[in-house]
Scaffold this motif. Structure first.
Motif, short mmCIF file in Angstrom:
data_model
loop_
_atom_site.label_atom_id
_atom_site.label_comp_id
_atom_site.label_asym_id
_atom_site.label_seq_id
_atom_site.Cartn_x
_atom_site.Cartn_y
_atom_site.Cartn_z
N GLY A 90 -7.95 5.46 18.52
CA GLY A 90 -7.59 6.15 19.76
C GLY A 90 -7.31 7.61 19.48
N THR A 91 -8.28 8.45 19.74
CA THR A 91 -8.11 9.91 19.62
C THR A 91 -9.27 10.58 20.34
N ILE A 92 -8.98 11.67 21.03
CA ILE A 92 -10.08 12.36 21.73
C ILE A 92 -11.05 13.00 20.75
N THR B 84 1.49 3.19 19.86
CA THR B 84 0.52 4.28 19.92
C THR B 84 1.07 5.43 19.06
N SER B 85 0.18 6.13 18.35
CA SER B 85 0.63 7.13 17.38
C SER B 85 -0.35 8.29 17.31
N GLY B 86 0.15 9.47 16.94
CA GLY B 86 -0.69 10.67 16.90
C GLY B 86 -0.88 11.23 18.30
N GLY C 169 -4.34 4.63 17.34
CA GLY C 169 -4.13 6.02 16.94
C GLY C 169 -5.32 6.55 16.18
N GLY C 170 -5.07 7.66 15.48
CA GLY C 170 -6.14 8.32 14.74
C GLY C 170 -6.09 8.01 13.25
N ASN C 171 -6.80 8.84 12.47
CA ASN C 171 -6.93 8.56 11.04
C ASN C 171 -5.58 8.58 10.30
N GLY C 172 -4.68 9.50 10.69
CA GLY C 172 -3.35 9.54 10.08
C GLY C 172 -2.57 8.26 10.36
N SER C 173 -2.64 7.81 11.61
CA SER C 173 -1.93 6.58 12.00
C SER C 173 -2.47 5.38 11.22
N PHE C 174 -3.77 5.37 10.97
CA PHE C 174 -4.38 4.25 10.23
C PHE C 174 -3.92 4.27 8.77
N GLU C 175 -3.70 5.46 8.24
CA GLU C 175 -3.22 5.54 6.85
C GLU C 175 -1.82 4.91 6.78
N GLY C 176 -1.03 5.17 7.80
CA GLY C 176 0.30 4.54 7.87
C GLY C 176 0.18 3.03 7.96
N ALA C 177 -0.73 2.55 8.80
CA ALA C 177 -0.91 1.09 8.97
C ALA C 177 -1.41 0.47 7.66
N SER D 199 4.08 8.56 22.33
CA SER D 199 3.50 8.74 21.00
C SER D 199 4.22 9.86 20.28
N THR D 200 4.26 9.75 18.96
CA THR D 200 4.91 10.83 18.18
C THR D 200 4.10 11.08 16.91
N ARG D 201 4.41 12.21 16.30
CA ARG D 201 3.99 12.44 14.91
C ARG D 201 5.30 12.38 14.13
N CYS D 202 5.36 11.46 13.16
CA CYS D 202 6.64 11.19 12.49
C CYS D 202 6.48 11.38 10.98
N SER D 203 6.98 12.50 10.49
CA SER D 203 6.79 12.81 9.06
C SER D 203 7.59 11.86 8.17
N GLY E 18 -10.45 19.41 18.79
CA GLY E 18 -11.15 18.80 17.66
C GLY E 18 -10.61 19.45 16.40
N ARG E 19 -9.49 18.88 15.93
CA ARG E 19 -8.78 19.51 14.81
C ARG E 19 -9.67 19.75 13.60
N ASP E 20 -10.44 18.71 13.22
CA ASP E 20 -11.33 18.88 12.06
C ASP E 20 -12.78 18.60 12.42
N GLY F 169 10.53 5.47 4.53
CA GLY F 169 10.29 5.32 5.97
C GLY F 169 9.53 4.04 6.26
N GLN F 170 8.54 3.76 5.43
CA GLN F 170 7.75 2.53 5.63
C GLN F 170 8.62 1.30 5.37
N GLN F 171 9.49 1.36 4.37
CA GLN F 171 10.38 0.21 4.08
C GLN F 171 11.33 -0.03 5.24
N GLY G 117 5.81 5.43 18.73
CA GLY G 117 5.03 5.34 17.49
C GLY G 117 5.84 4.91 16.28
N TYR G 118 5.52 5.52 15.13
CA TYR G 118 6.19 5.10 13.89
C TYR G 118 7.68 5.44 13.89
N LYS G 119 8.06 6.44 14.69
CA LYS G 119 9.50 6.77 14.76
C LYS G 119 10.25 5.57 15.36
N1 LIG Z 1 -0.53 9.51 4.71
C1 LIG Z 1 0.24 8.89 5.62
N2 LIG Z 1 1.07 7.89 5.23
C2 LIG Z 1 1.85 7.26 6.13
N3 LIG Z 1 1.87 7.55 7.44
C3 LIG Z 1 1.08 8.53 7.88
C4 LIG Z 1 0.21 9.24 7.00
N4 LIG Z 1 -0.47 10.17 7.72
C5 LIG Z 1 -0.03 10.03 8.98
N5 LIG Z 1 0.89 9.05 9.09
C6 LIG Z 1 1.65 8.65 10.28
O1 LIG Z 1 0.79 8.67 11.43
C7 LIG Z 1 1.28 9.67 12.36
C8 LIG Z 1 0.11 10.26 13.10
O2 LIG Z 1 -0.76 10.90 12.20
P1 LIG Z 1 -1.55 12.23 12.63
O3 LIG Z 1 -0.59 13.24 13.11
O4 LIG Z 1 -2.43 12.59 11.49
O5 LIG Z 1 -2.37 11.79 13.91
P2 LIG Z 1 -3.63 10.83 14.05
O6 LIG Z 1 -3.19 9.40 14.03
O7 LIG Z 1 -4.67 11.20 13.04
O8 LIG Z 1 -4.09 11.16 15.53
P3 LIG Z 1 -4.76 12.51 16.10
O9 LIG Z 1 -5.36 13.26 14.95
O10 LIG Z 1 -5.74 12.05 17.07
O11 LIG Z 1 -3.65 13.25 16.77
C9 LIG Z 1 2.06 10.63 11.51
O12 LIG Z 1 2.97 11.39 12.24
C10 LIG Z 1 2.75 9.68 10.53
O13 LIG Z 1 3.85 9.08 11.13
#
Ligand SMILES: Nc1ncnc2c1ncn2[C@@H]1O[C@H](COP(=O)(O)OP(=O)(O)OP(=O)(O)O)[C@@H](O)[C@H]1O
Ligand SMILES: O=P(O)(O)OC[C@H]1O[C@](O)(CO)[C@@H](O)[C@@H]1O
Ligand SMILES: [Mg+2]
Length: 324
Positions: free
Chosen positions: A124-126, A8-10, A101-109, A70-74, A170-172, A81-83, A40-42
């Motif tokens: 998965g996001t409110i 789970t992420s975000g 997770g949310g849209n950011g998590s999907f970008e990672g996936a 769950s975490t947000r992992c820069s 609702g962040r955005d 990080g992905q490697q 999460g990704y961490k």
């Molecule tokens: N562009 C990206 N490339 C790789 N990984 C990413 C990218 N954007 C986000 N992630 C990974 O996904 C995690 C979660 O992303 P983000 O904080 O945007 O939350 P989210 O999944 O959109 O969920 P929510 O917005 O509901 O909190 C990030 O901390 C990071 O680890």
């Protein structure tokens, strides 16, 4: 594929646990070894895998939050990080990953799949802000939480002839604000997807009081001000100064992220979790599960991202016409 993992992420969302349960149980039902990734990704980068059995997901169907944390992992956003995460997956012999997770998590996936590793996303996001699906896990519970809170505020607002500005998450996206505002009978709803003007908000409050209303409710999405939490306070101040009305502000905040998932969130999490496993078993990768026109679908991350998340503005206009 014999081994799969789930993370789970975000921001957490009610129903994530229900989805984890569905992934684990469906995976075992399909004869797979299922691993949970902590944090999460961490945790993926650190190789923080936990073997899951039927009992690991016992008694969580009704619990808010996520047992996997769950975490947000820069660090995961960069290629190194992905490697590192891919090396950990390889070391453990895991052949597929389900990301809740949310849209950011999907970008990672999506990036992992570009590197050749099969991933499936579960929304998965409110916030309900993911393109390619009409619904995200947790949205229904969050809206119900917000409505219940606004109903309570309305009681005290009416008793004291007060105006309340209520800021919701609702962040955005304005989805929570729109649904909660409509369902709680707000006088005005301020969302990023529609123009907003404080003078219009004030006119509507005045009209209400002239007709004998004893209170006013204004619902504001944090995303209406570029995701900046606390702007509701400023709106409250402007209304108070311009009208002299007794105006209070409540920021619902993280309250909206917790709590037991609604029956609808549990139903969808169960179905989406199982579908994600089935897709992996069928050899799909780089896709997210979604709900479109009441049907479970799946679409590639890239394709889904092109389909910008939109809000049904007819609900916004209807809410305005019903709260004159
Ligand atoms: N562009 C990206 N490339 C790789 N990984 C990413 C990218 N954007 C986000 N992630 C990974 O996904 C995690 C979660 O992303 P983000 O904080 O945007 O939350 P989210 O999944 O959109 O969920 P929510 O917005 O509901 O909190 C990030 O901390 C990071 O680890
Ligand atoms: O948990 P954090 O980092 O405070 O994030 C808050 C953000 O997460 C969400 O709850 C879900 O994306 C947003 O509505 C909110 O802006
Ligand atoms: Mg997001």
């Amino acid at each position: 594929m014999n081994k799969i993992a789930v993370l789970t992420s975000g921001g957490d969302a009610p129903g994530m646990n229900t989805a984890i349960r569905a992934v684990v149980r469906r995976g075992i039902f399909k004869g797979l070894d299922v691993f949970g990734v902590q944090n999460g990704y961490k945790g993926l980068m650190d190789g923080d895998f936990v073997s899951m059995n039927l009992g690991s997901v016992r008694d969580i169907i009704h619990r808010g939050g996520t047992i996997l944390q769950s975490t947000r992992c820069s660090e995961f956003k960069i290629a190194e990080g992905q490697q590192q995460a891919l090396a950990q997956l390889k070391k453990e012999g895991i052949g597929g990953l389900i990301v809740i997770g949310g849209n950011g998590s999907f970008e990672g996936a999506r990036k992992l799949t570009v590197e050749g590793f099969p991933t499936i996303g579960i929304p998965g996001t409110i916030d309900n802000d993911i393109a390619g699906t009409d619904y995200t896990i947790g949205f229904d519970t969050a809206v119900n939480t917000a409505v219940e809170a606004i109903d309570k505020i309305r009681d005290t607002a009416a008793s004291h002839e007060r105006t309340y500005v209520i800021e919701v998450m609702g962040r955005d996206a304005g989805d929570i604000a729109l649904w909660a505002g409509m369902c709680a009978g707000a006088e005005s709803i301020i969302i990023p997807e529609a123009d907003h003007d404080v003078e219009d908000v004030i006119d509507r409050i005045k009209q209400g009081y002239q007709r004998g209303k004893t209170h006013s409710i204004i619902v504001v999405a944090e995303g209406a001000f570029n995701g900046s939490v606390g702007k509701g306070i400023e709106i409250g101040r402007v209304i108070r100064e311009k009208t002299g009305f007794d105006t209070k502000v409540t920021i619902l905040g993280h309250l909206q992220r917790g709590g037991s998932p609604s029956a609808y969130d549990r139903m969808m999490s169960s179905q989406m979790g199982a579908k994600a496993v089935d897709l992996l078993v069928e050899g799909e990768k780089g896709v997210m599960v979604g709900l479109k026109n009441g049907k479970l679908i799946h679409s590639s991350f890239g394709e889904a991202a092109k389909d910008k998340h939109t809000i049904d503005l007819s609900i916004y206009h209807l809410a305005r016409s019903l709260s004159i």
